[in-house]
Design a protein around this motif. Structure first.
Motif, PDB file in Angstrom:
ATOM      1  N   MET A   1      40.860  54.660  -4.329  1.00  0.00           N
ATOM      2  CA  MET A   1      42.163  53.986  -5.353  1.00  0.00           C
ATOM      3  C   MET A   1      43.119  55.169  -5.754  1.00  0.00           C
ATOM      4  SD  MET A   1      42.753  51.107  -6.535  1.00  0.00           S
ATOM      5  CE  MET A   1      43.523  50.551  -7.789  1.00  0.00           C
ATOM      6  N   THR A   2      42.796  55.949  -6.034  1.00  0.00           N
ATOM      7  CA  THR A   2      43.577  57.223  -6.590  1.00  0.00           C
ATOM      8  C   THR A   2      44.537  57.510  -5.692  1.00  0.00           C
ATOM      9  OG1 THR A   2      41.981  57.928  -8.097  1.00  0.00           O
ATOM     10  CG2 THR A   2      43.972  59.374  -7.974  1.00  0.00           C
ATOM     11  N   THR A   3      44.361  57.760  -4.146  1.00  0.00           N
ATOM     12  CA  THR A   3      44.901  58.111  -3.250  1.00  0.00           C
ATOM     13  C   THR A   3      45.974  57.066  -2.796  1.00  0.00           C
ATOM     14  OG1 THR A   3      43.107  59.434  -2.342  1.00  0.00           O
ATOM     15  CG2 THR A   3      44.894  58.846  -0.755  1.00  0.00           C
ATOM     16  N   VAL A   4      45.564  55.751  -2.995  1.00  0.00           N
ATOM     17  CA  VAL A   4      46.378  54.732  -2.646  1.00  0.00           C
ATOM     18  C   VAL A   4      47.650  54.738  -3.790  1.00  0.00           C
ATOM     19  CG1 VAL A   4      46.690  52.102  -2.452  1.00  0.00           C
ATOM     20  CG2 VAL A   4      44.765  53.460  -1.339  1.00  0.00           C
ATOM     21  N   LEU A   5      47.078  54.779  -4.870  1.00  0.00           N
ATOM     22  CA  LEU A   5      48.047  54.676  -6.123  1.00  0.00           C
ATOM     23  C   LEU A   5      49.251  55.888  -5.870  1.00  0.00           C
ATOM     24  CD1 LEU A   5      46.021  53.807  -8.897  1.00  0.00           C
ATOM     25  CD2 LEU A   5      48.025  52.408  -7.873  1.00  0.00           C
ATOM     26  N   LEU A   6      48.758  56.990  -5.592  1.00  0.00           N
ATOM     27  CA  LEU A   6      49.619  58.523  -5.429  1.00  0.00           C
ATOM     28  C   LEU A   6      50.599  58.009  -4.152  1.00  0.00           C
ATOM     29  CD1 LEU A   6      47.453  61.251  -6.068  1.00  0.00           C
ATOM     30  CD2 LEU A   6      49.224  60.343  -7.546  1.00  0.00           C
ATOM     31  N   VAL A   7      50.159  57.556  -3.054  1.00  0.00           N
ATOM     32  CA  VAL A   7      50.832  57.166  -1.692  1.00  0.00           C
ATOM     33  C   VAL A   7      51.876  56.464  -2.084  1.00  0.00           C
ATOM     34  CG1 VAL A   7      50.955  56.567   0.392  1.00  0.00           C
ATOM     35  CG2 VAL A   7      49.222  58.288  -0.001  1.00  0.00           C
ATOM     36  N   GLY A   8      51.518  55.070  -2.812  1.00  0.00           N
ATOM     37  CA  GLY A   8      52.247  54.176  -3.263  1.00  0.00           C
ATOM     38  C   GLY A   8      53.374  54.784  -4.201  1.00  0.00           C
ATOM     39  N   GLU A   9      53.093  55.650  -5.242  1.00  0.00           N
ATOM     40  CA  GLU A   9      54.010  56.058  -5.910  1.00  0.00           C
ATOM     41  C   GLU A   9      55.345  57.027  -5.382  1.00  0.00           C
ATOM     42  OE1 GLU A   9      53.488  59.405  -9.329  1.00  0.00           O
ATOM     43  OE2 GLU A   9      52.351  57.578  -9.358  1.00  0.00           O
ATOM     44  N   LEU A  10      54.633  57.653  -4.118  1.00  0.00           N
ATOM     45  CA  LEU A  10      55.833  58.409  -3.586  1.00  0.00           C
ATOM     46  C   LEU A  10      56.587  57.682  -2.705  1.00  0.00           C
ATOM     47  CD1 LEU A  10      53.418  61.406  -2.510  1.00  0.00           C
ATOM     48  CD2 LEU A  10      55.293  61.407  -4.371  1.00  0.00           C
ATOM     49  N   GLY A  11      56.180  56.371  -2.319  1.00  0.00           N
ATOM     50  CA  GLY A  11      57.019  55.687  -1.360  1.00  0.00           C
ATOM     51  C   GLY A  11      58.004  54.753  -2.137  1.00  0.00           C
ATOM     52  N   GLN A  12      57.387  54.442  -3.473  1.00  0.00           N
ATOM     53  CA  GLN A  12      58.106  53.436  -4.305  1.00  0.00           C
ATOM     54  C   GLN A  12      59.340  54.518  -4.961  1.00  0.00           C
ATOM     55  OE1 GLN A  12      55.458  51.871  -6.885  1.00  0.00           O
ATOM     56  NE2 GLN A  12      54.612  50.582  -5.181  1.00  0.00           N
ATOM     57  N   ALA A  13      59.024  55.525  -5.069  1.00  0.00           N
ATOM     58  CA  ALA A  13      60.023  56.672  -5.671  1.00  0.00           C
ATOM     59  C   ALA A  13      61.173  56.588  -4.631  1.00  0.00           C
ATOM     60  CB  ALA A  13      59.394  57.924  -6.000  1.00  0.00           C
ATOM     61  N   ARG A  14      61.248  56.675  -3.329  1.00  0.00           N
ATOM     62  CA  ARG A  14      61.984  56.696  -2.442  1.00  0.00           C
ATOM     63  C   ARG A  14      62.809  55.268  -2.150  1.00  0.00           C
ATOM     64  NH1 ARG A  14      58.919  60.637  -1.703  1.00  0.00           N
ATOM     65  NH2 ARG A  14      59.497  62.514  -0.483  1.00  0.00           N
ATOM     66  N   TYR A  15      62.173  54.314  -2.536  1.00  0.00           N
ATOM     67  CA  TYR A  15      62.906  52.904  -2.635  1.00  0.00           C
ATOM     68  C   TYR A  15      63.622  53.049  -3.918  1.00  0.00           C
ATOM     69  CZ  TYR A  15      59.800  50.727   0.948  1.00  0.00           C
ATOM     70  OH  TYR A  15      59.143  50.496   1.935  1.00  0.00           O
ATOM     71  N   VAL A  16      63.351  53.464  -4.830  1.00  0.00           N
ATOM     72  CA  VAL A  16      64.157  53.695  -6.107  1.00  0.00           C
ATOM     73  C   VAL A  16      65.429  54.415  -5.748  1.00  0.00           C
ATOM     74  CG1 VAL A  16      64.331  54.543  -8.459  1.00  0.00           C
ATOM     75  CG2 VAL A  16      62.353  53.395  -7.683  1.00  0.00           C
ATOM     76  N   THR A  17      65.137  55.318  -5.059  1.00  0.00           N
ATOM     77  CA  THR A  17      66.419  56.308  -4.751  1.00  0.00           C
ATOM     78  C   THR A  17      67.408  55.399  -3.681  1.00  0.00           C
ATOM     79  OG1 THR A  17      64.998  58.303  -4.772  1.00  0.00           O
ATOM     80  CG2 THR A  17      66.849  58.530  -3.695  1.00  0.00           C
ATOM     81  N   HIS A  18      66.950  54.825  -2.948  1.00  0.00           N
ATOM     82  CA  HIS A  18      67.721  53.899  -2.158  1.00  0.00           C
ATOM     83  C   HIS A  18      68.652  52.906  -2.772  1.00  0.00           C
ATOM     84  CE1 HIS A  18      66.859  55.727   1.815  1.00  0.00           C
ATOM     85  NE2 HIS A  18      65.649  55.667   1.470  1.00  0.00           N
ATOM     86  N   ILE A  19      67.895  52.392  -3.676  1.00  0.00           N
ATOM     87  CA  ILE A  19      68.102  51.281  -4.712  1.00  0.00           C
ATOM     88  C   ILE A  19      69.558  51.812  -5.301  1.00  0.00           C
ATOM     89  CG2 ILE A  19      68.033  49.950  -6.760  1.00  0.00           C
ATOM     90  CD1 ILE A  19      65.110  49.237  -5.436  1.00  0.00           C
ATOM     91  N   VAL A  20      69.300  53.225  -5.872  1.00  0.00           N
ATOM     92  CA  VAL A  20      70.209  54.010  -6.707  1.00  0.00           C
ATOM     93  C   VAL A  20      71.338  54.323  -5.828  1.00  0.00           C
ATOM     94  CG1 VAL A  20      70.983  56.367  -7.766  1.00  0.00           C
ATOM     95  CG2 VAL A  20      68.578  55.126  -8.406  1.00  0.00           C
ATOM     96  N   ARG A  21      71.155  54.460  -4.748  1.00  0.00           N
ATOM     97  CA  ARG A  21      72.323  54.773  -3.798  1.00  0.00           C
ATOM     98  C   ARG A  21      73.324  53.583  -3.414  1.00  0.00           C
ATOM     99  NH1 ARG A  21      69.274  59.393   0.087  1.00  0.00           N
ATOM    100  NH2 ARG A  21      69.365  60.865  -1.451  1.00  0.00           N
ATOM    101  N   ALA A  22      72.675  52.435  -3.727  1.00  0.00           N
ATOM    102  CA  ALA A  22      73.428  51.198  -3.375  1.00  0.00           C
ATOM    103  C   ALA A  22      73.789  50.769  -4.679  1.00  0.00           C
ATOM    104  CB  ALA A  22      72.289  49.954  -3.028  1.00  0.00           C
ATOM    105  N   HIS A  23      74.064  51.582  -5.786  1.00  0.00           N
ATOM    106  CA  HIS A  23      74.693  51.549  -7.080  1.00  0.00           C
ATOM    107  C   HIS A  23      74.046  50.439  -8.022  1.00  0.00           C
ATOM    108  CE1 HIS A  23      77.370  54.420  -5.811  1.00  0.00           C
ATOM    109  NE2 HIS A  23      77.590  53.678  -4.586  1.00  0.00           N
ATOM    110  N   MET A  24      72.871  50.291  -7.831  1.00  0.00           N
ATOM    111  CA  MET A  24      72.009  49.113  -8.420  1.00  0.00           C
ATOM    112  C   MET A  24      71.462  49.532 -10.118  1.00  0.00           C
ATOM    113  SD  MET A  24      72.412  46.481  -6.880  1.00  0.00           S
ATOM    114  CE  MET A  24      71.062  45.374  -7.473  1.00  0.00           C
TER     115      MET A  24
END
Length: 161
Positions: A1-24
């Motif tokens: 469970m912890t590994t899944v959460l950490l991997v999801g966290e890293l992926g979601q941070a990159r999604y947030v970065t792309h959302i920032v680059r779209a000026h959202m």
């Protein structure tokens, strides 16, 4: 469970970065570490948010939220792509921006209503008869009443606003 959460966290941070680059959201969240290439502030945002939720939740709730958070990130990306296609700063008229916000709220609210109705496990179809046409009206409203500000250059999907 912890590994899944950490991997999801890293992926979601990159999604947030792309959302920032779209000026959202504010550009401060797109800061990338020069040596490691990781999005520092986006990772902090997701880590702190996840930590606060985990601190006040039970394990059963967390396992349910894992898929919900992934779904939420993909929903944010879809909304960001629609905003990018139909809104350009200082180019799009205010009335079209207002229409876009209203149609997006209809789409998101009807999707949430459909999910909630499905989660309640009802025997009937009445909830779907209400929420699905609302979703369709929101999607059709974007396609019919809003001009595209940016057209896809390489790849586009037919019947997607």
């Amino acid at each position: 469970m912890t590994t899944v959460l950490l991997v999801g966290e890293l992926g979601q941070a990159r999604y947030v970065t792309h959302i920032v680059r779209a000026h959202m959201i504010p550009p401060w969240f797109a800061l990338v570490h020069p040596k490691t290439g990781t999005p520092i502030n986006a990772t902090l945002l997701i880590t702190i948010s996840s930590g606060l939720i985990a601190f006040f939740s039970s394990l059963d709730v967390l396992t349910s939220l894992l898929s919900v958070s992934t779904l939420f990130i993909f929903m944010m990306m879809a909304v960001a792509l629609l905003v990018r296609r139909y809104y350009v700063t200082r180019v799009t008229p205010t009335i079209n921006l207002l229409k876009l916000v209203i149609f997006l709220l209809i789409i998101v609210a009807s999707s949430m209503g459909t999910s909630a109705y499905w989660g309640l496990n009802p025997n009937g179809w009445v909830g779907y008869a209400i929420t699905v046409p609302l979703w369709f009206m929101g999607t059709a409203g974007i396609a019919v009443f809003l001009p595209q500000q940016r057209a896809p250059k390489v790849w586009g999907v037919p019947l997607v606003p």
